[in-house]
Design a protein around this motif. Structure first.
Motif, PDB file in Angstrom:
ATOM      1  N   CYS A   1       0.475  -1.315   0.173  1.00  0.00           N
ATOM      2  CA  CYS A   1       0.269  -0.287  -0.036  1.00  0.00           C
ATOM      3  C   CYS A   1       0.845   1.409  -0.134  1.00  0.00           C
TER       4      CYS A   1
ATOM      5  N   CYS B   1      -0.003   3.316   4.043  1.00  0.00           N
ATOM      6  CA  CYS B   1       0.261   2.988   5.119  1.00  0.00           C
ATOM      7  C   CYS B   1       0.930   1.164   4.771  1.00  0.00           C
TER       8      CYS B   1
ATOM      9  N   CYS C   1      -6.225  -0.800  -1.253  1.00  0.00           N
ATOM     10  CA  CYS C   1      -5.389  -1.398   0.519  1.00  0.00           C
ATOM     11  C   CYS C   1      -6.958  -2.197   1.446  1.00  0.00           C
TER      12      CYS C   1
ATOM     13  N   GLU D   1      -7.067  -1.774   4.597  1.00  0.00           N
ATOM     14  CA  GLU D   1      -6.823  -1.036   5.323  1.00  0.00           C
ATOM     15  C   GLU D   1      -7.936   0.074   5.088  1.00  0.00           C
ATOM     16  N   CYS D   2      -6.418   1.121   4.574  1.00  0.00           N
ATOM     17  CA  CYS D   2      -6.892   1.952   4.392  1.00  0.00           C
ATOM     18  C   CYS D   2      -7.517   2.660   2.762  1.00  0.00           C
TER      19      CYS D   2
HETATM   20 ZN    ZN Z   1      -3.394   0.925   3.359  1.00  0.00          ZN
END
Ligand code: ZN
Length: 243
Positions: free
Chosen positions: A133, A136, A154, A156-157
């Motif tokens: 990513c 992050c 990503c 997550e983010c």
């Molecule tokens: Zn990320």
């Protein structure tokens, strides 16, 4: 020297030296079904993307400007997740298992040397198997990128997931470059396989070689043939079958 004498010479070189450095290009992965994008029938002549050449598409600026098109091309033309190591990849991994100190330097991004079992591999141009990513730095595997719809994001983010592959306009990794030069300079036998040697950086690295046997194995002649101790013009899989 005729072809069978060349094979005997290569056998003897491998038998009588311990530190063997193998530098590989696209030619070693062709028999695994991964096209050489610099050959006449390879990716660079692909007409499907119309006005953009593959060199333009796999450049850093294109990745930034048109990520959708970049990933469409990258996933379809550069990721071969079903490809398996062929007998040439396996031969050099076996040589290491037999006790030789074999280091591999590759320009390929397919991970096939490691899949065959080679443990000492320098990937000058990165690998399709490492993806991060951009925000992050979370890691993702190749299947995640290949199977994502459009631009991989990503989990997550939401940042863009970028392959750890050296694009045009991007510099080579310093650590990989340093390791490659170190391994070449320490080798007793250097075998260059399946690369025309006209592409940076292969040609510039060869001058660090201080060992005994400099071998070139390629389907066609290269600009460095005259400085080689042995030049074999054949498919590498055919060659290893005779070793
Ligand atoms: Zn990320």
């Amino acid at each position: 020297m005729n072809d069978s004498d060349k094979i005997l010479t290569l056998k003897e070189m491998i038998k009588t030296t311990n530190r063997i450095c193998v530098f590989t290009g696209a030619g070693i992965s062709c028999p695994s079904g991964i096209p050489d994008f610099r050959s006449a029938n390879g990716l660079y002549n692909d007409k499907t993307k119309g006005m953009y050449s593959p060199e333009q598409i796999i450049s850093h600026s294109f990745f930034v400007d048109k990520p959708e098109l970049f990933y469409d091309f990258y996933k379809n033309k550069m990721m071969y997740l079903d490809a398996k190591p062929n007998d040439a990849h396996i031969y050099f991994a076996e040589l290491e298992k037999q006790g030789k100190q074999v280091s591999v330097i590759t320009q390929n991004i397919d991970g096939l040397h490691q899949m065959a079992g080679s443990r000492d591999v320098v990937e000058l141009h990165g690998s399709i198997h490492r993806n991060f990513c951009m925000k992050c730095h979370k890691a993702f595997d190749a299947a995640f990128v290949k199977n994502s719809a459009g631009v991989p994001k990503c989990t997550e983010c939401g940042g863009i997931v970028k392959p750890d592959v050296v694009l045009y306009e991007e510099p080579l990794d310093d650590v990989a470059t340093y390791k490659a030069i170190q391994k070449i300079s320490e080798a007793e036998t250097l075998i260059i396989i399946g690369t025309s040697l006209v592409v940076y950086p292969a040609a510039s690295y060869v001058r660090y070689f201080r060992g005994k046997n400099f071998v070139l194995i390629n389907k066609s002649s290269t600009p460095m043939d005259s400085s080689a101790d042995l030049a074999i013009y054949d498919d590498i899989v055919n060659v290893v079958h005779q070793l």
